[in-house]
Scaffold this motif. Sequence first.
Motif, PDB file in Angstrom:
ATOM      1  N   GLY A  62      -5.014  -1.084  -7.755  1.00  0.00           N
ATOM      2  CA  GLY A  62      -5.948  -0.521  -6.792  1.00  0.00           C
ATOM      3  C   GLY A  62      -6.995  -1.517  -6.355  1.00  0.00           C
ATOM      4  O   GLY A  62      -7.363  -1.579  -5.171  1.00  0.00           O
ATOM      5  N   ASN A  73      -7.069  -2.690  -2.387  1.00  0.00           N
ATOM      6  CA  ASN A  73      -8.226  -2.291  -1.604  1.00  0.00           C
ATOM      7  C   ASN A  73      -9.157  -3.437  -1.247  1.00  0.00           C
ATOM      8  O   ASN A  73      -9.782  -3.413  -0.181  1.00  0.00           O
ATOM      9  CB  ASN A  73      -9.020  -1.228  -2.366  1.00  0.00           C
ATOM     10  N   THR A  87      -5.872  -1.083   3.309  1.00  0.00           N
ATOM     11  CA  THR A  87      -6.490   0.240   3.259  1.00  0.00           C
ATOM     12  C   THR A  87      -7.739   0.328   4.132  1.00  0.00           C
ATOM     13  O   THR A  87      -8.489   1.307   4.063  1.00  0.00           O
ATOM     14  CB  THR A  87      -6.847   0.635   1.812  1.00  0.00           C
ATOM     15  N   SER A 130      -5.062   4.617  -1.281  1.00  0.00           N
ATOM     16  CA  SER A 130      -6.034   5.009  -0.260  1.00  0.00           C
ATOM     17  C   SER A 130      -7.435   4.638  -0.728  1.00  0.00           C
ATOM     18  O   SER A 130      -7.709   4.565  -1.933  1.00  0.00           O
ATOM     19  CB  SER A 130      -5.956   6.510   0.026  1.00  0.00           C
ATOM     20  N   LEU A 131      -8.318   4.415   0.239  1.00  0.00           N
ATOM     21  CA  LEU A 131      -9.706   4.039  -0.047  1.00  0.00           C
ATOM     22  C   LEU A 131     -10.628   5.046   0.622  1.00  0.00           C
ATOM     23  O   LEU A 131     -10.533   5.285   1.832  1.00  0.00           O
ATOM     24  CB  LEU A 131      -9.983   2.627   0.478  1.00  0.00           C
ATOM     25  N   SER A 172     -10.996   4.602  -9.496  1.00  0.00           N
ATOM     26  CA  SER A 172      -9.661   4.556  -8.919  1.00  0.00           C
ATOM     27  C   SER A 172      -8.763   5.565  -9.630  1.00  0.00           C
ATOM     28  O   SER A 172      -8.205   5.276 -10.699  1.00  0.00           O
ATOM     29  CB  SER A 172      -9.094   3.133  -9.035  1.00  0.00           C
ATOM     30  N   ARG A 226       0.827  -1.213   0.000  1.00  0.00           N
ATOM     31  CA  ARG A 226       0.000   0.000   0.000  1.00  0.00           C
ATOM     32  C   ARG A 226       0.859   1.260   0.000  1.00  0.00           C
ATOM     33  O   ARG A 226       0.605   2.210  -0.756  1.00  0.00           O
ATOM     34  CB  ARG A 226      -0.899  -0.023   1.234  1.00  0.00           C
ATOM     35  N   PHE A 236     -10.608  -1.777   4.463  1.00  0.00           N
ATOM     36  CA  PHE A 236     -11.954  -2.041   3.947  1.00  0.00           C
ATOM     37  C   PHE A 236     -12.904  -2.470   5.070  1.00  0.00           C
ATOM     38  O   PHE A 236     -14.035  -1.973   5.161  1.00  0.00           O
ATOM     39  CB  PHE A 236     -11.919  -3.123   2.860  1.00  0.00           C
ATOM     40  N   THR A 269      -8.799   5.459  -4.491  1.00  0.00           N
ATOM     41  CA  THR A 269      -9.982   4.717  -4.908  1.00  0.00           C
ATOM     42  C   THR A 269     -11.195   5.249  -4.154  1.00  0.00           C
ATOM     43  O   THR A 269     -11.234   5.204  -2.918  1.00  0.00           O
ATOM     44  CB  THR A 269      -9.799   3.216  -4.644  1.00  0.00           C
TER      45      THR A 269
END
Length: 336
Positions: free
Chosen positions: A118, A122, A128, A92-93, A227, A86, A130, A284
């Motif tokens: 991505g 993710n 990130t 990033s999410l 993304s 990452r 989730f 994303t």
Amino acid sequence: MPPLRFAPLRLPLRRRLQTFAVLQWVFSFLLLGQLCTVLFVLALRGPLWLPALLYGLWLLADRDTPRRGGRPSPWVRGWTLWHHFRDYFPISLLRTAELDPGRNYVFGFHPHGVLAAGAFGNFCTEATGFGGLFPGLSPHLLTLPCWFRLPLFRDYLMAGGLVSSEASSLEHLLSKKKGGHVAVIAPGGAPEALDAHPGGLRLQLLRRKGFVRLALRTGTPLVPVFSFGENELFRQVPNPPGSRLRRFQVRLQRILGVALPLFHARGVFQYSFGLLPFRRPIHTVVGSPLVLPRSPNPSEEEVELWHRRYLEKLDELFEGHKSGYGVPPERHLTFV
């Protein structure tokens, strides 16, 4: 070709760990499946023939698992390795709306990019966050069925939450009555990888309607995901639509089932040429759900209507966030 730009000899350990994490990911994507197959064949012909044979018999019994939700492993998804992966870009999410864990969802991931970094970072890892952003939901990234025919490699893929992209696999996830499942698909598929050039905003979506039809049949909300930065990770040999190279790539993709973009970026010890992606940020953004009615036998008119509404929602998501991620105001999505 420009002269090689070598990486400094003295780099922080964290940078080296990031490079290693991405290197093993690229290796896994390009070569690990073939290596696992060779090792399995050699084991069958060597002193380990009995364990290999038993594993082969188990593969026959387990052949439907990639189409039945896979076998995700929280341990594999939580490896520290993925945090280094990452941070290499970084990835990033962003959540723009809360999602009900009592429902199933289809995430449409755009653009596909060359290697879908991505999507992997993710939705196949917890790097990130989730699980924290979408509590109670389990992501399943759909990928080509051919990868699940490779021994050992298939089990590694499923441990990260990947499942087969066959229609029956998507329908199985969306039919879970208690909800809590997210099917992540890249509707542009392999052909869209051929358009993954820096600055590219060309999405192959106008003829991609199967995911909308299945969402209607099960009454599953569609969630657009864009993304930003996905297409900035690699350069490709110029292959505009209609060119000789593009025609060859399309023909090969129809035969093999996978796209073969001629891509390059940087190397491990130099920055001028290689197969490692550039260090470019990936942001994303997960949009709000488009709630569809349940229609067990949707008409073509219904599919067209909700497909058009999905494209509008995706375009709205892109336009609403592009200024924050360096996309000039005059740049817009192109649907083909």
